[in-house]
Design an enzyme around this catalytic site. Structure first.
Site, PDB file in Angstrom:
ATOM      1  N   CYS A   1      35.872  43.866  46.596  1.00 54.67           N
ATOM      2  CA  CYS A   1      37.405  43.904  47.147  1.00 54.67           C
ATOM      3  C   CYS A   1      38.177  43.909  45.816  1.00 54.67           C
ATOM      4  O   CYS A   1      38.734  43.017  45.006  1.00 54.67           O
ATOM      5  CB  CYS A   1      37.641  42.461  47.688  1.00 54.67           C
ATOM      6  SG  CYS A   1      39.575  42.785  48.372  1.00 54.67           S
TER       7      CYS A   1
ATOM      8  N   CYS B   1      41.754  42.157  46.182  1.00 55.90           N
ATOM      9  CA  CYS B   1      41.525  40.758  45.861  1.00 55.90           C
ATOM     10  C   CYS B   1      41.324  40.526  44.249  1.00 55.90           C
ATOM     11  O   CYS B   1      41.890  39.724  43.761  1.00 55.90           O
ATOM     12  CB  CYS B   1      40.235  40.052  46.630  1.00 55.90           C
ATOM     13  SG  CYS B   1      39.984  40.502  48.362  1.00 55.90           S
ATOM     14  N   ASP B   2      40.441  41.095  43.699  1.00 57.17           N
ATOM     15  CA  ASP B   2      39.912  41.017  42.401  1.00 57.17           C
ATOM     16  C   ASP B   2      40.447  41.837  41.393  1.00 57.17           C
ATOM     17  O   ASP B   2      40.168  41.566  40.075  1.00 57.17           O
ATOM     18  CB  ASP B   2      38.503  40.689  42.377  1.00 57.17           C
ATOM     19  CG  ASP B   2      37.944  39.618  43.297  1.00 57.17           C
ATOM     20  OD1 ASP B   2      38.730  38.663  43.302  1.00 57.17           O
ATOM     21  OD2 ASP B   2      37.081  39.741  43.842  1.00 57.17           O
TER      22      ASP B   2
END
Ligand code: NDP
Length: 313
Positions: free
Chosen positions: A137, A140-141
């Site tokens: 992701c 997200c990261d």
């Protein structure tokens, strides 16, 4: 047989948010946590984009917070996997769920929050560097790889979206495409080709991930036409080869698309069964964010409450 007003299946952000809302509405929800208590976020190291955590939060800690919040309002949270469902087509009918292939429970409303699982290539090294370079992701990261070189594997809309997202943060993004063409929509492909710091390697497969005890340092790749191997320096390896919604137990009952995502009504979390609602990634292949999952979890609980109230009227 135990009977409840509301059963929530799954314990990710969608399930816990549904539980908080359902419990505060006095539906006395019972949650079955499933195989991966806490869901996909428990495989992330840090969550930086969930509103309310000014300094970011560890994925496991955030899920623990959500669990505590749901329990504060008297949600019964249980270990257990729903292995079978017999859903009623009748308005006000009891839906029967089998837990761990043994116990049966019934509920007037069921909130499906079973999520989805990212697909990985299956290399042992993916497991080794999970959370230390390997991610599924970018939203997200990606931030943790700001200023660093990264690799994206996959050739669909997700991969194209992840690569263009990462290209805003990273000096170089290499996309590994296993065939000579991309599956992504033309518009997404054009966006990739127009981004100067994305390099596309066609006919290229991942052989292995290279690194040390601090994390990933490179990706060993092979051109499947020439068999030529090389190592690409990278600290991030983003796998974007699709997701599998965790919806197998509903097959043959609940309407889903050809890839298994549950179909909900427009502007609603309602499925084709009265009193059965679906929230989170089990019905969302586009956004897949904790905050969007939480939003639909809230919707599912509110719709359950309204459904039960209408039965009483
Ligand atoms: P897709 O199934 O569309 O694409 C998966 C990609 O991964 C394919 O290109 C496939 O390659 C590749 N792949 C699969 N296995 C491997 C492997 N072992 N090694 C290397 N590559 C592999 O998944 P997406 O997540 O991209 O998209 C899912 C759905 O969601 C699609 O319908 C998509 O259109 C939609 N979507 C829409 C978005 C939007 O509208 N903004 C954003 C994101 C997704 P190959 O092509 O060779 O099979």
């Amino acid at each position: 047989m135990e009977q409840h007003e509301c059963i929530i299946i799954g314990s990710g952000p969608a399930g816990y948010t549904a539980a908080i809302y359902a419990a505060r509405a006095d539906l006395k929800p019972v949650m079955y946590m499933g195989l991966q208590p806490g869901g996909q976020l428990t495989t992330t190291t840090e969550v930086d984009n969930f509103p309310g955590y000014a300094n970011g939060v560890d994925g496991n800690a955030m899920m623990e917070d959500l669990k505590n919040q749901a329990e504060r309002f008297d949600t019964q949270i249980r270990f257990g996997l729903v292995t079978k469902t017999e859903l009623s087509k009748e308005v006000g009918g009891w839906h029967t769920l089998t837990i761990d292939e043994t116990t049966q429970v019934q509920a007037k409303t069921v909130i499906i929050s079973t999520g989805a699982s990212a697909k990985y290539l299956g290399l042992p090294a993916e497991e080794k560097f999970m959370g230390f370079g390997v991610s599924a992701c970018a939203v997200c990261d990606g931030f943790f790889f700001k200023g660093q070189e990264v690799v994206v594997v996959g050739a669909g809309d997700t991969a194209a979206e992840e690569a263009t997202y990462l290209a805003k943060l990273c000096p170089k993004v290499t996309m590994l495409i296993r065939r000579g063409e991309m599956r992504a929509s033309k518009a997404m492909q054009n966006r990739v080709f127009a981004t100067k710091n994305i390099e596309v390697l066609w006919n290229t497969e991942t052989v292995d991930l290279v690194g040390n005890d601090k994390g990933l340092t490179g990706v060993l790749v092979k051109n499947n036409q020439t068999d030529e191997e090389k190592e690409i320096p990278a600290t991030g390896f983003f796998v974007a080869i699709g997701h599998n919604p965790n919806t197998d137990i509903f097959k043959g009952q609940i309407d889903m698309d050809e890839t298994g995502y549950i179909i909900t009504k427009h502007d609603s979390t309602a499925t084709n069964y009265p009193g059965v609602f679906c929230s989170g990634d089990a019905q969302d292949k586009i956004f897949r964010q904790a905050v969007t999952a939480a939003g639909t979890g809230c919707m599912a609980a509110l719709e359950s409450e309204r459904y039960l109230a209408a039965l009483e009227d």
